[in-house]
Enzyme design. Structure first.
Site, PDB file in Angstrom:
ATOM      1  N   ASP A 476     -39.159 -31.852  -6.682  1.00 39.11           N
ATOM      2  CA  ASP A 476     -37.867 -32.012  -6.024  1.00 39.11           C
ATOM      3  C   ASP A 476     -37.794 -31.048  -4.742  1.00 39.11           C
ATOM      4  O   ASP A 476     -38.486 -30.322  -4.587  1.00 39.11           O
ATOM      5  CB  ASP A 476     -36.824 -31.622  -6.997  1.00 39.11           C
ATOM      6  CG  ASP A 476     -35.561 -32.247  -6.826  1.00 39.11           C
ATOM      7  OD1 ASP A 476     -35.150 -32.731  -5.799  1.00 39.11           O
ATOM      8  OD2 ASP A 476     -34.682 -32.378  -7.905  1.00 39.11           O
ATOM      9  N   ASP A 546     -29.629 -39.852  -6.297  1.00 36.84           N
ATOM     10  CA  ASP A 546     -29.086 -39.334  -7.463  1.00 36.84           C
ATOM     11  C   ASP A 546     -27.825 -40.095  -7.971  1.00 36.84           C
ATOM     12  O   ASP A 546     -27.210 -39.838  -8.990  1.00 36.84           O
ATOM     13  CB  ASP A 546     -28.420 -37.743  -7.179  1.00 36.84           C
ATOM     14  CG  ASP A 546     -29.471 -36.728  -7.380  1.00 36.84           C
ATOM     15  OD1 ASP A 546     -30.742 -37.153  -7.855  1.00 36.84           O
ATOM     16  OD2 ASP A 546     -29.430 -35.587  -7.062  1.00 36.84           O
TER      17      ASP A 546
END
Ligand code: GLA
Length: 779
Positions: A476, A546
């Protein structure tokens, strides 16, 4: 194929040609890029050359011997500053004498049978031939090398540049683009894909008319604000017909794509590293390499261009042991737990995952340091003994014993101020020493310009990946740059920070992917904040957003598909209400959207009803059967009001289609599903999986059928719902590919005038998945 005819170079792919020549004044003139032309001699090229007799008024004549040439009105391969061209330049240098004028003239060219490597950046593999042209600006002793690589069957041409300073004085390079395309008209539509966190890839079409239009990122990453993939097409180009250029960059940092219409109606496209806050100091003998730009031309519509991009990315960008391998179905712990994880919970969820057929369990954020929220511990990559009392290896072994592979989340490029790493190395972050700092998600970016930091991260990550049987890593990167400053670099190199960071990142990824070739890496940057070809050279898949809301995802995934294959787009089925939108969508719609690409789940399976678990078990079983096609098949978008997708196996023997409705239009009963990519003359079986609907989905309409009145949501309603199921519609059609591609009239949609098994229950956000299988004999 690359050929030279006297002063001209012809680059050819299966369906496109790219032609340039050396002008009598020695600059490189761009002659053509488009549909393949038959060229057998110099003579054939002559009509492509613009005829200039006198330069346009109020422009600068290049030199006395060529009164017809004004660089402002020429189609060039390299636009420069100071010799008459006033359009957006390809290269911009400040020389030691303060001048920024450059004139790069042809020196020599060669055709290489293997490509020349880029030292600092990733690049496409499997090329066939390379044209290397050297240009020199003698006045300043600077060399510019242009590299063109040809990928015949993918209809792809790549371009990049290297600038070398031979001058004893240092120069300041303020811009070096990767590609430039000068067209003689501006009859184009520029398509860009813009957005933000949870809202990636909104498509925007600009009819090019005049002036300068820029698509760029300045977040330090390729960004969700403006993806580096753009298209140039004609006004009437559709999914299935018309001209389109698909253009992208193998780069993960700040990028820049500009379209400029000149005063004479010509259009220039350039793309490369964003020149904003970019400046490289090059001493004598030093060079700068621009990233590789990829260009695909098709005259057969957006789908054809996309399919070429997809194949190119699968074969020449993604690499390593996962390149053509089917990707596992995973359960990710994030939305079910956020930071509140512990061994017991994870094991419970993993057991539930195994039961429904999931293959890989991923422990997301929250497992290390004292990470109970996003304010601490990034940088401290040791497990939290409160959450994992028996350690990481113990957890992994337990998950393996359940029958699942194990994956882990890391964010190596970041550090929280509240961490041991920051306390021991406060000078390792991107920050201006002694100044206040703007924060994003309470974290700072580690200074990857500093090789010591890259080495440190290589060691720490290697130690983590070796500490247990880790099969997958979600990598990430959750913030954008501020306070752009590397304490490692001297003050005159601070405008190099953005690019040096990316070089450091690539070095780190290269170290780790070489040391752990079998780990499946998934890129992520707050979802799609770094969804680009550079990352795909190291990581075969990327978490697309997301936002897991099926309706938003349908748009986001569809728009990624213009430039990226389904095999790299990672999608999860999540819970309802959706955590990003609070929208309720049916479980089958969440799956129907997520299965086009890499399927995963991000939901608390341990909390779901048996009914939902049964449905998920069926989804996963079906996905396993068709996984290869869902990940690597040929994907088609169909122009329709409804979302209509189709993915077809390589042998065209089977296909899956999806139809998704946004909002119900009252009393619109008729819908079509349109297939694509089938064999016209073969017979196929077209069918869906019949469903049973809970009677509660029809609300108090139950009273239109019930002999006694039932109060909605009462106990009686619940009891009836337990026993009475409404039959879903069945599609079962045998016909030819040509008919299916014309469109299948589906059972009518519910429209308030009755319901039975011949009516399609098709509420807001409803969808259907259709299966299409070739039949050996006609039925
Ligand atoms: C980012 C990612 C999410 C999740 C969180 C964890 O937002 O995009 O998928 O991993 O970080 O903090």
């Amino acid at each position: 194929m690359i050929r030279q005819y006297d002063q001209c170079f012809v680059l050819e792919t299966a369906h496109s040609s790219y032609i340039l020549r050396i002008l009598p004044t020695k600059q490189l003139e761009h002659l053509y890029y488009g549909k393949k032309l038959t060229i057998t001699s110099c003579q054939d090229i002559v009509p492509l050359i613009e005829q200039h007799a006198f330069a346009p008024g109020n422009t600068n004549i290049y030199d006395e011997e060529h009164p017809e040439y004004s660089l402002e009105d020429m189609r060039l391969e390299v636009g420069t500053i100071g010799k008459g061209d006033i359009r957006v330049p390809f290269v911009e240098i400040i020389h030691d004498d303060g001048s920024s004028t450059n004139d790069f003239l042809y020196h020599d060219a060669k055709i290489n049978t293997t490509r020349t490597p880029i030292n600092t950046l990733p690049y496409a593999t499997n090329n066939q031939e390379e044209l290397e042209i050297t240009l020199v600006d003698e006045a300043y002793d600077v060399t510019l090398k242009l590299y063109y690589n040809v990928y015949d069957k993918y209809d792809m041409i790549t371009r990049r540049a290297v600038l070398i300073n031979n001058n004893k004085n240092a120069i300041r390079l303020n811009r070096l683009m990767s590609t430039q395309l000068d067209f003689s008209t501006h009859d184009f539509v520029l398509t860009t894909f813009n957005g933000s966190w949870t809202d990636e890839m909104n498509r925007h079409d600009y009819v090019v008319e005049s002036g300068l239009h820029i698509n760029a990122s300045f977040t330090g990453s390729s960004s969700s604000r403006a993806n580096p993939f753009v298209m140039l097409s004609n006004k009437h180009t559709s999914e299935d017909a018309g001209e389109v250029y698909g253009l992208n960059l193998i780069y993960s940092g700040n990028h820049y794509e500009a379209v400029e219409v000149s005063s004479y109606g010509k259009m220039r496209f350039v793309s490369g590293i964003n020149p904003q806050n970019f400046s490289f100091l090059l001493a004598q003998g030093e060079q700068f390499e621009s990233p590789e730009a990829v260009m695909c031309y098709s005259d057969r519509g957006f789908n054809d261009m996309s399919q070429h991009m997809h194949k190119f990315i699968n074969d020449c960008i993604v690499r390593g042991s996962w390149q053509h391998q089917e990707r596992p179905i995973l359960l990710n712990s994030w939305e079910a737990n956020y930071f509140k994880i512990n061994e017991q919970k994870l094991i419970k969820q993993a057991k539930a995952a195994k039961k429904v057929g999931i293959e890989l369990f991923v422990m997301d954020d929250g497992w290390f340091g004292k990470r109970d929220n996003d304010q601490s511990s990034l940088g401290d990559w040791q497990y939290d003994p409160k959450k994992l009392p028996h350690g990481l290896k113990h957890l992994v072994d337990k998950i393996n014993a359940i029958g699942l592979d194990f994956g882990i989340w890391v964010e190596p490029e970041m550090v929280n101020v509240d961490s041991n790493l920051y306390r021991s190395h406060p000078n390792w972050t991107i920050a201006i020493p002694g100044h206040g700092q703007s924060e994003g998600r309470h974290q700072r970016i580690l200074d990857l310009c500093n090789p010591e930091v890259v080495d440190y991260l290589t060691k720490v990550m290697s130690k983590l990946f070796e500490s247990a049987d880790i099969k997958y890593v979600k990598w990430d990167m959750n913030r954008t740059f501020s306070d752009i400053y590397s304490p490692y670099l001297p003050s005159d190199k601070q405008q190099e920070v953005f690019h040096r960071y990316i070089i450091g990142l690539y070095k780190l990824l290269d170290n780790l992917t070489k040391a752990f070739p079998d780990i499946l890496f998934e890129g992520c940057a707050s979802g799609g904040n770094r969804f680009d070809l550079g990352m795909l050279c190291f990581m075969p898949q990327i978490w697309a957003s997301d936002n897991t809301d099926a309706l938003c995802r349908a748009r986001i995934q569809k728009n990624y598909s213009y430039g990226y294959p389904l095999s790299v787009i990672s999608n999860h089925v999540s819970s309802t209400l959706n955590h990003q939108t609070l929208r309720t969508t049916p479980l089958n719609t969440r799956y129907n959207v997520a299965c086009f690409g890499i399927l995963g789940y991000e939901i608390n399976l341990a909390d779901l009803s048996n009914e939902a678990l049964e449905e998920i078990t069926k989804q996963i079983a079906a996905y396993k059967v068709h996984r290869k096609t869902f990940q690597f098949g040929t994907f088609y978008r169909v122009n329709q009001v409804l979302h209509n997708w189709c993915v077809v196996s390589d042998d065209q023997k089977d296909a899956m289609g999806m139809l998704l409705q946004e909002l119900v239009l009252p009393h619109h009963q008729y819908h079509q599903f349109i297939a694509r990519g089938l064999k016209e003359d073969s017979h196929y079986h077209f069918f869906n999986e019949a469903k049973q609907y809970n009677v509660k989905l029809f609300g108090d309409l139950i009273n239109t059928a019930s002999p006694v009145h039932i109060k909605q949501d009462s106990l009686a309603h619940q009891v009836v719902a337990k026993f009475v199921k409404m039959p879903g519609e069945v599609e079962d059609i045998h016909t030819t590919g040509s008919v299916l591609m014309q469109g299948v009239g589906l059972k009518q949609a519910f429209s308030a005038n009755g319901y039975n098994e011949n009516v399609r229950y098709f509420q807001d956000f409803a969808s259907r998945l259709y299966f299409i299988e070739e039949e050996s004999e006609m039925k």
